[in-house]
Scaffold this active site. Structure first.
Site, PDB file in Angstrom:
ATOM      1  N   PHE B 118       0.858  -1.178   0.000  1.00  0.00           N
ATOM      2  CA  PHE B 118       0.000   0.000   0.000  1.00  0.00           C
ATOM      3  C   PHE B 118       0.892   1.224   0.000  1.00  0.00           C
ATOM      4  CE2 PHE B 118      -4.668   0.409   1.280  1.00  0.00           C
ATOM      5  CZ  PHE B 118      -5.085  -0.646   0.512  1.00  0.00           C
ATOM      6  N   GLN B 239      -9.038  13.811   4.106  1.00  0.00           N
ATOM      7  CA  GLN B 239      -8.290  13.143   3.047  1.00  0.00           C
ATOM      8  C   GLN B 239      -9.092  13.097   1.753  1.00  0.00           C
ATOM      9  OE1 GLN B 239      -7.208   8.697   3.278  1.00  0.00           O
ATOM     10  NE2 GLN B 239      -5.287   9.807   3.351  1.00  0.00           N
ATOM     11  N   HIS B 241      -9.143  11.114  -1.422  1.00  0.00           N
ATOM     12  CA  HIS B 241      -8.574   9.881  -1.968  1.00  0.00           C
ATOM     13  C   HIS B 241      -8.270  10.111  -3.441  1.00  0.00           C
ATOM     14  CE1 HIS B 241      -7.899   5.731  -3.030  1.00  0.00           C
ATOM     15  NE2 HIS B 241      -7.978   5.388  -1.767  1.00  0.00           N
ATOM     16  N   LEU B 251     -15.257   4.601  -4.357  1.00  0.00           N
ATOM     17  CA  LEU B 251     -13.832   4.435  -4.129  1.00  0.00           C
ATOM     18  C   LEU B 251     -13.245   3.339  -5.009  1.00  0.00           C
ATOM     19  CD1 LEU B 251     -11.274   4.850  -2.314  1.00  0.00           C
ATOM     20  CD2 LEU B 251     -12.228   3.101  -0.830  1.00  0.00           C
ATOM     21  N   GLU B 254      -6.742   1.849  -3.098  1.00  0.00           N
ATOM     22  CA  GLU B 254      -5.302   2.005  -3.286  1.00  0.00           C
ATOM     23  C   GLU B 254      -4.654   0.647  -3.577  1.00  0.00           C
ATOM     24  OE1 GLU B 254      -3.626   4.812  -0.557  1.00  0.00           O
ATOM     25  OE2 GLU B 254      -2.026   3.416  -0.070  1.00  0.00           O
ATOM     26  N   ARG B 285      -1.324   9.329   0.107  1.00  0.00           N
ATOM     27  CA  ARG B 285      -2.532   9.750  -0.600  1.00  0.00           C
ATOM     28  C   ARG B 285      -2.577  11.251  -0.879  1.00  0.00           C
ATOM     29  NH1 ARG B 285      -7.074   5.901   2.331  1.00  0.00           N
ATOM     30  NH2 ARG B 285      -6.396   4.005   1.267  1.00  0.00           N
ATOM     31  N   HIS B 352     -12.729  11.610   1.223  1.00  0.00           N
ATOM     32  CA  HIS B 352     -12.759  10.200   1.588  1.00  0.00           C
ATOM     33  C   HIS B 352     -12.732   9.949   3.089  1.00  0.00           C
ATOM     34  CE1 HIS B 352     -11.949   5.945   1.417  1.00  0.00           C
ATOM     35  NE2 HIS B 352     -10.749   6.068   1.944  1.00  0.00           N
ATOM     36  N   ARG B 397      -3.853  10.274   6.597  1.00  0.00           N
ATOM     37  CA  ARG B 397      -3.910   8.866   6.990  1.00  0.00           C
ATOM     38  C   ARG B 397      -3.298   7.983   5.911  1.00  0.00           C
ATOM     39  NH1 ARG B 397      -7.199   4.683   5.842  1.00  0.00           N
ATOM     40  NH2 ARG B 397      -8.951   5.846   4.952  1.00  0.00           N
TER      41      ARG B 397
END
Lengths: 232, 586
Positions: B118, B239, B241, B251, B254, B285, B352, B397
């Site tokens: 990730f 955030q 995304h 979404l 990731e 991100r 997000h 995050r």
């Protein structure tokens, strides 16, 4: 676009009826849920329905559209015959408009003990499971409990209190099929019953309507063959 | 008098955090009620895709120290290092525990839990890419939520499904004694009395017009906290995304880039190499979202309006896509009309996740400054999950840390609540006036005259936030946003419902949700205007640099007069050395 939507408000004292709406919406790329929300926001605040994720993963917005059980949020408006007829999922009681009482459905789900039973001391790390054993769970664990299958099943319509229905049976098999679970016998004992399991006659409506492409009939068949094997 | 139920503990929210805490309490044989406005498996945890991060080292060499470093760096050094250490140190245990509960993780050939790379993950404190995120295909949130719900069935947690929490009941000493809640089906208000109350109400991205979030993510716990006179922390940090489906917002995990997917602009350029030469598509991100925003601004976006970029995975092959990313393929085909086996997925930065929230500590206790003194725990009140700001995510995050946050701090809060309940065995008297205040708020929506609608006001608020508080911000933009929000808010008293029925009145619910969203929008704009630096997800074009001298501190926002206060970042971990703030590159 033209819609005919099932309306029922128990407070009003009126019987359920179908209400027509004419909504100005470009259907391109839009789903049935978009239309329901647009009707609620712009035409009729009192229209009631459940919704949450709006992407087909939470299972809130199972409804019957033009005769088929679907999730409103992933059903494209394009191509639907007008007036688009939207009704609550059949057989379970209606609380209001498109909102059904799912208590019975959840009770059947709880009845199959939908949790892993393994009484061994827990290892320090993960329990090992081969990719092949894990693959046995594919097509089972993805169920979102929307109720589309169970409410499309004639066996359930006839015996909603006694036949567990495809969704609960799929989850029953999800734990039988898990190589980590130790309660297969107990689970089979519970299911070996003329109603709970054996009311399934392989009509396969459940397979046809499942919005996640799952196959409860196959899972039920596997439970049946395990019972047969056990009896031999 | 309204019907009252009494429990040891009441938990508001049936997502991952609420369910994990409930389980801890129920298994300790405490009387616990879990109130949720939706049936628990409809909670937004279900939408989490890629996975849960823990340094199991099943694939790459790994340990929790590296995970901690990445999380601190990812937070742009705004995360509290004691809480981050606690989370990363407990991550492996938390994941093994989920496995023992029955979570159907994908598996490696050797039978261990499958892990995928990730963004923002490294070995050796910034070295090679780590492979740290544990996954159940690309439906890890679904697997986690259902597993926790199932364990709660086994533990006989008492569920109050489709109950909407209204207000915290606090006595004069500030102790929280329970909540009022609306039974949605009957329209009747209830009083839930409990010696400990936990908020696990999730995020609030529905303040924005475009968001990856479910309709239900309306920040109800945050509204309750503000109305109780308590502050919210770090509300400027939201955030975006990098990969949401344009317009719809759904979404695209990731994990898609983790499995080898990459971004391309309209010229077919893999542009991330220019913005993050080492990590490229797996940079943090905030970095990737800004890069996409820059590409779009420079006119290198795809499509007729140039308002998205392409995410490509064709090269991974049909079999791999079907087995590892089946949910993504479904979403892409349903909402973008693109089968990723053959076509690129259109994506654009989309609101997000809320890094800020209800100030809490690593035991889940809600903390607030007392008068002018330092912060103290609010007796009887806890918050965990996205609604809380521990703060483990700081200014940005990392992917895979959200599900981890839910279970680690859900458990921690449960453990602390058990002790608290033992030490506080006697219920305190309930102040009826507080209950009446809450009922009056509810009754406000019985009024019949008004020319504003809830849907209209919500749409206007969402437009303000979308236009004025997006990926890039400036003083002028934010000030104008506050002025516009003032105007929308001023219309709220003139809003009325046309539906005044009692039974399952969803119009009334949406009104109550709007009353929670509106102050969250305000908290965000006010906090963002004050922070004259760029850190993590908060990018001020007029203050493009991070400013540790002035701004290495948390924002606290109070509703009363839009007051702001600040508190220091906890730079000292529990046992290891501090990760000193340094320049953040990927």
């Amino acid at each position: 676009m033209r819609f005919r939507i099932y309306r029922y408000d128990p407070e009003s004292g009126n019987k359920p009826s179908m209400q027509d709406y004419e909504l100005d919406i470009d259907p391109q790329g839009k789903k049935v849920l978009d239309a329901l929300i647009a009707i609620k926001d712009t035409l009729d605040e009192s229209l009631s329905f459940r919704r949450s994720c709006r992407e087909g993963v939470c299972g809130s917005d199972g409804v019957n559209v033009n005769g088929t059980n679907v999730l409103a949020c992933i059903t494209p408006l394009e191509g639907l015959k007008q007036p688009i007829e939207i009704r609550p999922l059949p057989r379970l009681g209606v609380i209001r408009d498109l909102i059904i009482d799912m208590a019975q459905f959840y009770q059947h789900y709880r009845a199959v003990k939908p949790y892993l039973i393994n009484l061994d001391p827990e290892p320090e790390n993960e329990r090992l499971q081969s990719p092949e054993d894990r693959a046995e769970l594919d097509g089972l664990w993805e169920c979102i409990l929307c109720g589309c299958c169970t409410t499309s099943c004639p066996s359930f319509w006839w015996n909603p209190d006694k036949f567990l229905g495809p969704a609960a049976l799929l989850q029953g098999y999800r734990f039988i099929a898990d190589s980590r679970d130790q309660a297969t016998d107990e689970r089979l004992d519970f299911l070996e019953d003329p109603y709970r399991l054996f009311r399934c006659h392989g009509i396969m409506n459940c397979v046809e309507v499942c919005p996640k492409g799952l196959n409860p009939t196959q899972a039920i068949g596997k439970i049946k063959s395990l019972l047969v094997k056990r009896a031999l | 008098m309204i019907p009252k139920r009494t429990f040891d503990a009441v938990i508001i929210g049936g997502g991952g955090a609420g369910l994990r805490a409930a389980l801890q309490l129920a298994e300790a044989n405490l009387k616990v009620a879990l109130i949720s406005k939706v049936f628990p498996t409809r909670s937004h945890t279900v939408s989490a895709q890629g996975g849960i991060t823990a340094a199991l080292a099943n694939v790459s060499d790994d340990n929790w120290h590296w995970h901690m470093y990445d999380t601190v760096k990812g937070s742009d050094y705004l995360g509290d290092q004691d809480a981050i250490e606690y989370m990363c140190r407990n991550a492996a245990t938390a994941v093994y525990e989920l496995e023992h509960m029955g979570l159907p993780f994908s598996r490696l050939e050797n039978g261990k839990i499958y892990q995928r790379p990730f963004g923002g993950q490294s070995q050796n404190y910034g070295g090679e890419q780590a492979i740290r995120t544990c996954a159940a295909a690309d439906r890890t949130g679904h697997a986690l939520l259902h597993t926790l719900y199932q364990r709660n069935i086994a533990a006989r947690t008492q569920f109050f499904d489709e109950f909407f929490a209204l207000d915290l009941i606090r006595d004069e000493a500030g102790t929280v004694l329970g909540v009022t809640a609306l039974e949605i089906e009957t329209g009747e208000p209830w009083l839930f009395e409990a010696r400990a109350t936990l908020l696990a109400t999730g995020g609030a991205c529905r303040v924005f017009r475009h968001s990856t979030n479910a309709h239900i993510n309306t920040g109800d716990g945050l509204g309750m906290v503000l109305r109780a006179g308590l502050p919210l922390e770090d509300m400027e940090f939201w955030q975006f995304h990098p990969t949401g489906i344009p317009e719809v917002g759904s979404l695209i995990s990731e994990g898609v880039r983790g499995e080898g997917g990459y971004l391309e602009n309209k010229d077919g350029e893999k542009f991330m190499a220019r913005y993050a030469p080492n990590a490229k598509d797996l940079a943090s991100r905030d970095v990737v979202a800004r890069a996409i925003a820059q590409e779009l601004r420079a006119g290198r976006g795809c499509g007729p309006h140039g308002d998205y970029v392409h995410l490509k995975i064709e090269h991974l092959g049909a079999e791999m896509i079907k087995s590892r990313l089946p949910g993504i393929r479904e979403l892409s085909m349903q909402f973008a009309g693109a089968d990723p086996i053959t076509d690129p997925i259109p994506v654009t930065p989309t609101a997000h996740y809320m890094m800020g929230g209800i100030p809490s500590n690593m035991h889940g206790q809600v903390v607030a400054p007392v008068h002018t003194g330092p912060e103290e725990a609010v007796p009887g009140l806890y918050a965990v999950g996205e609604c809380a700001c521990v703060s483990v995510h700081g200014a940005n995050r990392l992917g895979g840390n959200s599900l981890l946050d839910l279970v680690v701090f859900g458990r921690a809060a449960g453990i602390h609540m058990i002790d608290y309940l033992r030490e506080n065995p006697i219920p305190r008297p309930l102040p009826q006036a507080e209950v009446d205040k809450s009922l009056a708020r509810l009754a406000r929506w019985d009024k019949k005259e008004g020319k504003e609608t809830v849907a209209g006001l919500r749409a206007d608020m969402q437009k303000v936030m979308q236009d004025h508080c997006g990926v890039y911000r400036t003083e002028a933009l934010l000030k104008e946003g506050i002025e516009k929000l003032d105007q929308v808010e001023a219309r709220l008293p003139d809003a009325a419902l046309s539906d005044h029925s009692k039974l399952f009145n969803t119009a009334r619910l949406e009104a109550l949700e709007l009353e929670n969203l509106m102050p969250i929008a305000r908290a965000t704009l006010v906090s963002a205007l004050a922070r004259t630096e760029s850190r993590g997800a908060h990018s001020r074009e007029d203050h493009p640099k991070r400013d540790d001298d002035q701004w290495l501190r948390h924002t606290l926002y109070f509703s009363e007069n839009d007051q702001l206060d600040y508190k220091p970042v906890k730079l000292k971990p529990l046992t290891v050395d501090t990760f000193q703030p340094k320049e953040r590159t990927y």
